[in-house]
Design an enzyme around this catalytic site. Structure first.
Site, PDB file in Angstrom:
ATOM      1  N   ARG A 135     -10.370 -19.790   3.480  1.00 23.72           N
ATOM      2  CA  ARG A 135      -9.478 -20.054   4.617  1.00 23.72           C
ATOM      3  C   ARG A 135     -10.223 -20.281   5.924  1.00 23.72           C
ATOM      4  O   ARG A 135      -9.826 -21.117   6.732  1.00 23.72           O
ATOM      5  CB  ARG A 135      -8.548 -18.857   4.791  1.00 23.72           C
TER       6      ARG A 135
ATOM      7  N   ALA B 208       0.845  -1.199   0.000  1.00 20.97           N
ATOM      8  CA  ALA B 208       0.000   0.000   0.000  1.00 20.97           C
ATOM      9  C   ALA B 208       0.878   1.246   0.000  1.00 20.97           C
ATOM     10  O   ALA B 208       0.669   2.175  -0.797  1.00 20.97           O
ATOM     11  CB  ALA B 208      -0.933  -0.017   1.218  1.00 20.97           C
TER      12      ALA B 208
ATOM     13  N   GLU C  48      -3.837  -3.272   4.645  1.00 18.28           N
ATOM     14  CA  GLU C  48      -4.340  -4.041   5.793  1.00 18.28           C
ATOM     15  C   GLU C  48      -4.708  -3.145   6.976  1.00 18.28           C
ATOM     16  O   GLU C  48      -5.390  -3.593   7.907  1.00 18.28           O
ATOM     17  CB  GLU C  48      -3.301  -5.107   6.198  1.00 18.28           C
TER      18      GLU C  48
ATOM     19  N   GLY D 253       3.821 -14.021  -0.001  1.00 19.38           N
ATOM     20  CA  GLY D 253       4.037 -15.044  -1.026  1.00 19.38           C
ATOM     21  C   GLY D 253       3.912 -14.550  -2.455  1.00 19.38           C
ATOM     22  O   GLY D 253       4.103 -15.334  -3.394  1.00 19.38           O
ATOM     23  N   GLY D 254       3.561 -13.286  -2.635  1.00 20.22           N
ATOM     24  CA  GLY D 254       3.499 -12.713  -3.987  1.00 20.22           C
ATOM     25  C   GLY D 254       2.288 -13.128  -4.799  1.00 20.22           C
ATOM     26  O   GLY D 254       2.202 -12.838  -5.993  1.00 20.22           O
TER      27      GLY D 254
ATOM     28  N   ASN E  88       4.848  -6.765   6.110  1.00 13.19           N
ATOM     29  CA  ASN E  88       4.363  -8.090   5.710  1.00 13.19           C
ATOM     30  C   ASN E  88       4.502  -8.296   4.210  1.00 13.19           C
ATOM     31  O   ASN E  88       4.628  -9.432   3.737  1.00 13.19           O
ATOM     32  CB  ASN E  88       2.875  -8.246   6.080  1.00 13.19           C
TER      33      ASN E  88
ATOM     34  N   ILE F 206      -2.986  -8.191  -2.072  1.00 15.78           N
ATOM     35  CA  ILE F 206      -2.104  -7.400  -2.954  1.00 15.78           C
ATOM     36  C   ILE F 206      -2.942  -6.428  -3.802  1.00 15.78           C
ATOM     37  O   ILE F 206      -2.642  -5.227  -3.817  1.00 15.78           O
ATOM     38  CB  ILE F 206      -1.188  -8.302  -3.812  1.00 15.78           C
TER      39      ILE F 206
HETATM   40  C1  LIG Z   1       3.767 -14.438   5.311  1.00 13.19           C
HETATM   41  C2  LIG Z   1       2.645 -13.780   4.592  1.00 13.19           C
HETATM   42  C3  LIG Z   1       2.341 -14.167   3.294  1.00 13.19           C
HETATM   43  C4  LIG Z   1       1.303 -13.535   2.613  1.00 13.19           C
HETATM   44  N1  LIG Z   1       1.068 -13.890   1.318  1.00 13.19           N
HETATM   45  C5  LIG Z   1       0.136 -13.201   0.614  1.00 13.19           C
HETATM   46  C6  LIG Z   1      -0.016 -13.419  -0.778  1.00 13.19           C
HETATM   47  O1  LIG Z   1       0.696 -14.227  -1.383  1.00 13.19           O
HETATM   48  N2  LIG Z   1      -0.960 -12.696  -1.429  1.00 13.19           N
HETATM   49  C7  LIG Z   1      -1.740 -11.749  -0.799  1.00 13.19           C
HETATM   50  O2  LIG Z   1      -2.578 -11.105  -1.447  1.00 13.19           O
HETATM   51  N3  LIG Z   1      -1.576 -11.511   0.525  1.00 13.19           N
HETATM   52  C8  LIG Z   1      -0.675 -12.184   1.239  1.00 13.19           C
HETATM   53  N4  LIG Z   1      -0.467 -11.888   2.547  1.00 13.19           N
HETATM   54  C9  LIG Z   1      -1.156 -10.723   3.138  1.00 13.19           C
HETATM   55  C10 LIG Z   1      -0.450  -9.449   2.693  1.00 13.19           C
HETATM   56  O3  LIG Z   1       0.926  -9.682   2.587  1.00 13.19           O
HETATM   57  C11 LIG Z   1      -0.670  -8.274   3.640  1.00 13.19           C
HETATM   58  O4  LIG Z   1      -2.028  -8.082   3.849  1.00 13.19           O
HETATM   59  C12 LIG Z   1      -0.054  -7.045   3.006  1.00 13.19           C
HETATM   60  O5  LIG Z   1       1.340  -7.221   2.859  1.00 13.19           O
HETATM   61  C13 LIG Z   1      -0.309  -5.790   3.822  1.00 13.19           C
HETATM   62  O6  LIG Z   1       0.345  -4.757   3.152  1.00 13.19           O
HETATM   63  P1  LIG Z   1       0.327  -3.305   3.757  1.00 13.19           P
HETATM   64  O7  LIG Z   1       1.044  -2.448   2.792  1.00 13.19           O
HETATM   65  O8  LIG Z   1      -1.052  -2.937   4.135  1.00 13.19           O
HETATM   66  O9  LIG Z   1       1.131  -3.457   5.139  1.00 13.19           O
HETATM   67  P2  LIG Z   1       2.579  -4.039   5.438  1.00 13.19           P
HETATM   68  O10 LIG Z   1       3.206  -4.623   4.239  1.00 13.19           O
HETATM   69  O11 LIG Z   1       2.499  -4.883   6.652  1.00 13.19           O
HETATM   70  O12 LIG Z   1       3.393  -2.709   5.775  1.00 13.19           O
HETATM   71  C14 LIG Z   1       3.060  -1.917   6.883  1.00 13.19           C
HETATM   72  C15 LIG Z   1       4.305  -1.224   7.344  1.00 13.19           C
HETATM   73  O13 LIG Z   1       3.945  -0.149   8.191  1.00 13.19           O
HETATM   74  C16 LIG Z   1       4.946  -0.019   9.178  1.00 13.19           C
HETATM   75  N5  LIG Z   1       4.376   0.741  10.307  1.00 13.19           N
HETATM   76  C17 LIG Z   1       3.306   0.408  11.059  1.00 13.19           C
HETATM   77  N6  LIG Z   1       3.071   1.363  11.982  1.00 13.19           N
HETATM   78  C18 LIG Z   1       4.012   2.317  11.804  1.00 13.19           C
HETATM   79  C19 LIG Z   1       4.294   3.548  12.461  1.00 13.19           C
HETATM   80  N7  LIG Z   1       3.560   3.995  13.475  1.00 13.19           N
HETATM   81  N8  LIG Z   1       5.345   4.272  12.016  1.00 13.19           N
HETATM   82  C20 LIG Z   1       6.113   3.840  10.979  1.00 13.19           C
HETATM   83  N9  LIG Z   1       5.892   2.684  10.339  1.00 13.19           N
HETATM   84  C21 LIG Z   1       4.847   1.924  10.738  1.00 13.19           C
HETATM   85  C22 LIG Z   1       5.309  -1.451   9.518  1.00 13.19           C
HETATM   86  O14 LIG Z   1       6.576  -1.535  10.107  1.00 13.19           O
HETATM   87  C23 LIG Z   1       5.231  -2.116   8.143  1.00 13.19           C
HETATM   88  O15 LIG Z   1       6.505  -2.172   7.526  1.00 13.19           O
HETATM   89  C24 LIG Z   1       0.541 -12.527   3.264  1.00 13.19           C
HETATM   90  C25 LIG Z   1       0.837 -12.154   4.562  1.00 13.19           C
HETATM   91  C26 LIG Z   1       1.892 -12.764   5.235  1.00 13.19           C
HETATM   92  C27 LIG Z   1       2.190 -12.354   6.625  1.00 13.19           C
END
Ligand SMILES: Cc1cc2nc3c(=O)[nH]c(=O)nc-3n(C[C@H](O)[C@H](O)[C@H](O)COP(=O)(O)OP(=O)(O)OC[C@H]3O[C@@H](n4cnc5c(N)ncnc54)[C@H](O)[C@@H]3O)c2cc1C
Length: 499
Positions: free
Chosen positions: A317, A30, A463, A62-63, A57, A479
């Protein structure tokens, strides 16, 4: 009820250290999409992350990326539609989903995919069928890693002039005098994250406080809170600390709690997802969920005590995790783990390296005969053989009479049955994986207050948001959600610069 004006610093008392158009908090899908979009729209854009490494995350993900109309679907003759995609997400979410957000994801997923390819992401020629999806629609970058999406996006944004900083934690939002509009943020630079499941991030005072003035908006791309053991257990008492978690250690509720103090509306917080494909033979996400993709699609999951199937292996799931937990604990206190397996043809549904890695880690086991498999896992052999016999007949007839698992023709051939040894198997256990809940947003990614009014200058994506996925998120739909709303959040923040 409006914003709680006692809780934030007032405009006139702030001495700003820096000034930005957009600050993106969080460096996952995101945040990376928001960063690219912000910088391309000529906004002075900064991304911060509290962790020492980028990606959250997303980088360990897993991409797997579900979209309608990919070249991979077209080449294999798979018919799909936005309507079916929305229907599948809605079904998995038990209809609790905020439908207008799901529609935005469905309609813009393909565009988001193109956005990534135009900025350096490469996808391989593979199409997966994830549980809960009516048709195969999941694609992957060159390897099964979300890092293959976040890194090219971040590199692209850096080349365009964006700024990225690690070890900077967002502590608070700063509103204007009326408490209506976010005009800046309070952060700590040089923050040192320390992991401990019972550790309360609020008590970590490391780092130097700074104030950033913001002209457009803050994009909260702060992710979920699966690793916040105390917080998640308060929401769902079943999620005890002994349950393993697939997330990165920084997946805490720190940012969510901060926004809640400002009377932000939240949605669906108590819906926390268990991934049904974890293995008790490794910590965290590991390799089992990667092998589980073909194993569930082209194999079966059996109760080790009976040798019989007990759930549709391609159900969503929530259904699968609940079915496993139901048979997991025996009356005498012992534990049973179901066994998931497929044959050598089914195993080609993932890269060879993944299977070898699983075998090397002793998570996946290889057997020349079903008898060997039954003996190793202590499964009644005759019952197991009958299960496989029945299953192979269902595949041949194209109809699963027992569990109603969908069988698909790929390049005009039905999915493989289980008849070509060796067999590959692993033990399954659900792990805490995804938090469906978060802050409420509208279709422009504007964060809503408790009266459902948008809070000016505050956006959220990924998320961190509650709503799109309802009770349970479909695999590979995070994703598209993150990329689509990350872009929208930055576009909306840029709009505010024009006012
Ligand atoms: C192991 C694993 C495998 C997965 N595989 C899949 C998949 O194959 N396909 C799929 O669609 N989904 C998958 N998911 C789900 C998906 O990866 C997550 O929902 C997604 O990565 C969330 O992305 P995001 O950008 O919202 O947050 P994130 O990628 O979690 O990034 C959030 C970031 O914000 C930072 N942060 C939080 N609070 C603060 C703050 N106060 N100040 C500064 N930084 C902060 C954190 O440190 C983090 O780095 C998987 C999840 C996991 C855990």
């Amino acid at each position: 009820m409006g914003i709680n004006t006692n809780l934030f610093a007032q405009e006139e008392s702030i001495k700003w250290d820096e000034e930005w158009d957009i600050v993106v908090v969080g460096s996952g899908f995101a945040g990376s999409a928001a960063l690219c979009q912000g910088i391309e729209l000529q906004a002075k854009t900064l991304m911060i992350d509290k962790m020492p490494v980028l990606g959250g995350n997303s980088a360990i993900n897993g991409g797997a990326f579900a979209i309608v109309g990919s070249p991979q679907q077209q080449e294999r003759g798979i018919e799909d539609s936005y309507e079916l995609y929305v229907k599948d997400i809605y079904k998995a979410g038990l209809g609790l989903n905020q439908k207008e957000l799901v529609e935005v994801i469905a309609k813009n997923g393909f565009e988001a995919y193109k956005f990534t390819t135009q900025r350096g992401v490469i996808y391989r020629d593979n199409l997966g069928h994830f549980g809960g999806h009516s048709v195969p629609r999941t694609i992957w970058p060159t390897i099964n890693s979300g890092g293959k999406i976040t890194i090219p996006l971040q590199e692209y944004a850096l080349k365009k002039g964006a700024t990225i900083r690690t070890k900077v934690i967002l502590d608070d939002l700063i509103f204007d005098k009326k408490g209506k509009k976010v005009i800046g943020i309070k952060v700590r630079e040089n923050y040192k994250f320390k992991f401990d499941p019972n550790f309360n991030e609020e008590n970590n005072k490391t780092g130097v406080t700074k104030y950033y003035k913001i002209n457009g908006g803050v994009v909260m791309a702060t992710g979920g809170f699966s690793y916040d053991v105390n917080f998640r257990q308060k929401l769902d008492s079943q999620l005890t600390p002994d349950l393993d978690c697939t997330n990165h250690y920084g997946a805490t509720a720190y940012s969510l709690k901060m926004m809640m103090k400002h009377n932000v509306k939240t949605k669906d917080l108590a819906w926390i997802q268990m991934g049904p494909w974890g293995s008790p033979d490794e910590k965290g996400f590991g390799i089992a969920p990667v092998f589980a993709i073909p194993a569930f699609a082209y194999g079966v999951m059996v109760d080790a005590r009976t040798g019989k199937r007990f759930v549709n292996e391609l159900a969503d799931r929530k259904i699968r995790a609940e079915a496993i937990l139901k048979i997991h604990k025996n009356a005498d206190g012992s534990l049973t783990h179901p066994i998931v397996f497929c044959d050598s043809v089914g195993a080609t549904g993932t890269r060879k390296e993944n299977v070898y890695r699983g075998i090397h880690k002793k998570v996946i086991h290889k057997f020349d005969t079903l008898e060997d498999l039954a003996e190793f896992y202590n499964i009644p052999v005759e019952s197991l053989k009958k299960t496989v016999e029945d299953y192979n007949r269902y595949v041949k007839n194209g109809k699963d009479e027992e569990m109603n698992k969908p069988f698909f023709k790929l390049r005009n051939k039905f999915v493989p049955d289980i008849s070509k040894p060796p067999y590959y198997a692993f033990r399954a256990i659900p792990k805490v994986h995804h938090t469906m809940g978060g802050v409420a947003i509208d279709t422009k990614a504007r964060v809503l207050d408790k009266n459902e009014n948008p809070i000016e200058g505050l956006f959220a994506a990924g998320e961190a948001v509650g709503g799109p996925h309802g009770a349970s998120r479909l695999g590979s739909c995070a994703i598209p959600d993150c990329l689509v709303f990350g872009r929208i959040a930055a576009q909306s923040a840029v709009e505010l610069l024009k006012v």
